[in-house]
Enzyme design. Structure first.
Site, mmCIF file in Angstrom:
data_model
loop_
_atom_site.group_PDB
_atom_site.id
_atom_site.type_symbol
_atom_site.label_atom_id
_atom_site.label_comp_id
_atom_site.label_asym_id
_atom_site.label_seq_id
_atom_site.Cartn_x
_atom_site.Cartn_y
_atom_site.Cartn_z
ATOM 1 N N GLU A 1 26.706 36.810 43.040
ATOM 2 C CA GLU A 1 27.996 37.246 42.549
ATOM 3 C C GLU A 1 28.493 37.976 44.036
ATOM 4 O OE1 GLU A 1 29.729 36.234 40.117
ATOM 5 O OE2 GLU A 1 27.992 36.703 39.083
ATOM 6 N N HIS A 2 29.892 37.783 44.055
ATOM 7 C CA HIS A 2 30.592 38.264 45.326
ATOM 8 C C HIS A 2 30.048 37.754 46.574
ATOM 9 C CE1 HIS A 2 33.513 40.994 43.185
ATOM 10 N NE2 HIS A 2 32.378 41.036 42.248
ATOM 11 N N GLY B 1 35.388 36.037 32.272
ATOM 12 C CA GLY B 1 34.482 35.766 33.491
ATOM 13 C C GLY B 1 33.687 34.490 33.505
ATOM 14 N N SER C 1 35.713 31.672 33.620
ATOM 15 C CA SER C 1 36.622 30.901 34.269
ATOM 16 C C SER C 1 37.284 29.933 33.195
ATOM 17 C CB SER C 1 35.958 29.869 35.420
ATOM 18 O OG SER C 1 36.653 29.703 36.202
ATOM 19 N N SER C 2 37.906 30.407 32.290
ATOM 20 C CA SER C 2 38.871 29.864 31.586
ATOM 21 C C SER C 2 40.045 29.137 32.580
ATOM 22 C CB SER C 2 39.174 30.739 30.459
ATOM 23 O OG SER C 2 40.011 31.383 30.710
ATOM 24 N N ASP D 1 34.523 28.283 40.837
ATOM 25 C CA ASP D 1 34.905 27.865 39.473
ATOM 26 C C ASP D 1 35.623 26.479 39.627
ATOM 27 O OD1 ASP D 1 34.552 30.666 39.587
ATOM 28 O OD2 ASP D 1 36.437 31.316 38.957
ATOM 29 N N TYR E 1 39.019 43.895 42.913
ATOM 30 C CA TYR E 1 38.624 42.452 43.731
ATOM 31 C C TYR E 1 38.964 42.472 45.170
ATOM 32 C CZ TYR E 1 37.885 37.352 44.432
ATOM 33 O OH TYR E 1 37.653 36.241 44.753
HETATM 34 P P1 ADP Z 1 38.932 33.800 33.364
HETATM 35 O O1 ADP Z 1 38.914 32.664 34.365
HETATM 36 O O2 ADP Z 1 37.624 34.655 33.819
HETATM 37 O O3 ADP Z 1 38.611 33.357 31.783
HETATM 38 P P2 ADP Z 1 41.207 34.490 34.421
HETATM 39 O O4 ADP Z 1 41.958 36.113 34.109
HETATM 40 O O5 ADP Z 1 40.949 34.256 35.764
HETATM 41 O O6 ADP Z 1 39.964 34.929 33.393
HETATM 42 O O7 ADP Z 1 42.064 33.557 33.602
HETATM 43 C C1 ADP Z 1 42.498 33.877 32.255
HETATM 44 C C2 ADP Z 1 43.683 33.179 32.142
HETATM 45 O O8 ADP Z 1 43.998 31.751 31.940
HETATM 46 C C3 ADP Z 1 44.480 33.659 30.804
HETATM 47 O O9 ADP Z 1 44.964 34.903 30.608
HETATM 48 C C4 ADP Z 1 45.515 32.402 30.568
HETATM 49 O O10 ADP Z 1 46.605 32.967 31.400
HETATM 50 C C5 ADP Z 1 44.891 31.204 31.082
HETATM 51 N N1 ADP Z 1 44.184 30.390 30.204
HETATM 52 C C6 ADP Z 1 42.782 30.168 30.223
HETATM 53 N N2 ADP Z 1 42.616 29.566 29.219
HETATM 54 C C7 ADP Z 1 43.776 29.206 28.499
HETATM 55 C C8 ADP Z 1 44.279 28.680 27.303
HETATM 56 N N3 ADP Z 1 43.033 28.120 26.475
HETATM 57 N N4 ADP Z 1 45.012 28.594 26.922
HETATM 58 C C9 ADP Z 1 46.380 29.240 27.662
HETATM 59 N N5 ADP Z 1 45.922 30.117 28.684
HETATM 60 C C10 ADP Z 1 44.714 29.889 29.302
HETATM 61 MG MG MG Z 2 39.323 32.992 36.445
#
Ligand code: ADP
Ligand code: MG
Length: 399
Positions: free
Chosen positions: A49-50, A139, A141-142, A187, A237
């Protein structure tokens, strides 16, 4: 974007069900069957991490939670993207000079489209719908999953694939330029390249990837989302990155990866106690990551577990990116311990909230999940989200 988008993410929905639901929502919205269906996974970092922006290694796995995108050609001139999880629609531009705009969820999609256009790909107007089982902002990585899903959808549209490495870098650039997040490469690499039943040992400096088999059915990955996100001032960060860069400069090295432990003993005065802690974390964590990969290859699970606990302590005390809720989850997991089927546990992701990752004996996963959910709620009043996963397959086209 609705505030409860994260809460409404169905983390237990299977990929196939997600595709079925996304398809029927697409049909209801566009009165047409989707021509393309793609999926890109989130990821969990087991250790490291990091370390990414310090030139070190990371050891993530894709999780079997996916962003699914279904799409097809549009009859009109505009490209319409439906964010079913955030309950919003957006228009994206597919031709001409595309500039970053106000940052919103569709910026991730627009950024990837811009990357394809800049490569000279001839895109045409399309419609798409996004459905996901990766919690937003947890966290896991959506954001990369959304970018990589978009890239995979565009590959389907074009009928050709771009090189995996280029695809991952294009998605990373989209996040930098269009979402304003100066993320490392972990990611996107993980979402693009992962293979089922393997961890990805990624050297973030050379960008060389090694697959580490993780196929012992007796061991399972357990993710616990604390469901807290301490925004603080939001600049932590960037601040940690700046501290690492400053420390590297003080030590006369390009990145903290080049620091050898002996150097640290003599550098404490020059660095000051805060930056000394930062460097100690990075140097130790890079070594722990390599050690963990070796221990996993050899099935030395106890050693892997200890490295995870050490990683957590270092993130908590030296790098100072943990928080009470994450510490509590790790402590509670550690308390269940070896006798209760726990191998190791640590916070994962950037910190200040989000998730912990634990390795547990598969036959104890259910009972550990129940105990943690109950105790965490008792102590914090917050309902955590827990789920197990095996290292999953990277992004792929389904239709
Ligand atoms: P993480 O990557 O850890 O989940 P981030 O802050 O880097 O967190 O990314 C989250 C952002 O990505 C959300 O606030 C949104 O803008 C976008 N996002 C992710 N998944 C979706 C989804 N299923 N539908 C719409 N936007 C999404
Ligand atoms: Mg992210």
């Amino acid at each position: 974007m609705s505030d409860d988008a994260t809460a409404s993410i169905p983390t237990s929905l299977s990929l196939s069900k997600l595709c079925v639901e996304a398809t029927s929502q697409y049909v209801a919205r566009f009165a047409d069957e989707p021509q393309w269906i793609v999926a890109a996974p989130g990821r969990v970092n087991l250790i490291g991490e990091h370390t990414d922006y310090n030139g070190g290694s990371v050891l993530p796995a894709a999780i079997d939670r996916y962003v699914v995108m279904v799409g097809g050609p549009s009859d009109g001139d505009a490209s319409c993207i439906v964010g079913a999880d955030v309950d919003e629609e957006a228009v994206v531009q597919v031709t001409g000079a595309i500039k970053p705009g106000r940052i919103t969820w569709s910026s991730y999609v627009q950024g990837v489209v811009a990357g394809f256009v800049n490569r000279g790909e001839q895109l045409y107007p399309f419609n798409a719908l996004v459905r996901s089982s990766v919690p937003l902002g947890g966290g896991l990585s959506s954001s990369a999953a959304l970018e990589v899903a978009t890239a995979t959808l565009l590959e389907a549209m074009l009928g050709e694939e771009i090189l995996p490495l280029e695809k991952a870098l294009l998605c990373q650039e989209a996040e930098h330029k269009f979402a304003g997040v100066p993320c490392g490469i972990m990611d996107q690499f993980s979402s693009v390249l992962s293979q089922q039943d393997s961890l990805l040992l990624l050297d973030c400096r050379s960008q060389v990837v090694e697959f580490v088999p993780f196929d012992d059915p007796a061991v399972t990955i357990l993710i616990a989302n604390s469901n807290v996100k301490h925004e603080l001032t939001g600049g932590e960060y960037a601040q940690r990155r700046a501290e690492c860069e400053a420390a590297a400069k003080t030590l006369g090295v390009e990145t903290l990866r080049d620091v050898v432990s002996e150097q640290l003993e003599f550098a404490s005065e020059r660095l000051g106690s805060v930056n000394l802690g930062r460097v100690r974390h990075v140097v130790g964590e890079i070594q722990r990551t390599v050690d963990a990969a070796n221990a996993i290859r050899a099935g030395r699970w106890q050693e892997v577990g200890q490295l995870m606990y050490d990683s957590h302590a270092s993130l908590r005390d030296d790098f100072e990116v943990s928080c009470d809720e994450l510490n509590l989850l790790v402590e509670m997991t550690k308390e269940i311990g070896d006798a209760g089927g726990v191998i190791g546990s640590r916070m994962t992701g950037g910190g200040f909230g989000g998730c912990t990752v634990s390795l547990v004996r598969t036959n104890a996963a259910q009972s550990i999940t129940e105990v943690l959910a109950q105790r965490y709620f008792q102590q914090t009043g917050i309902q955590p989200t827990l789920f197990t996963t095996r290292p999953a397959r990277g992004a792929h086209r389904i239709k």
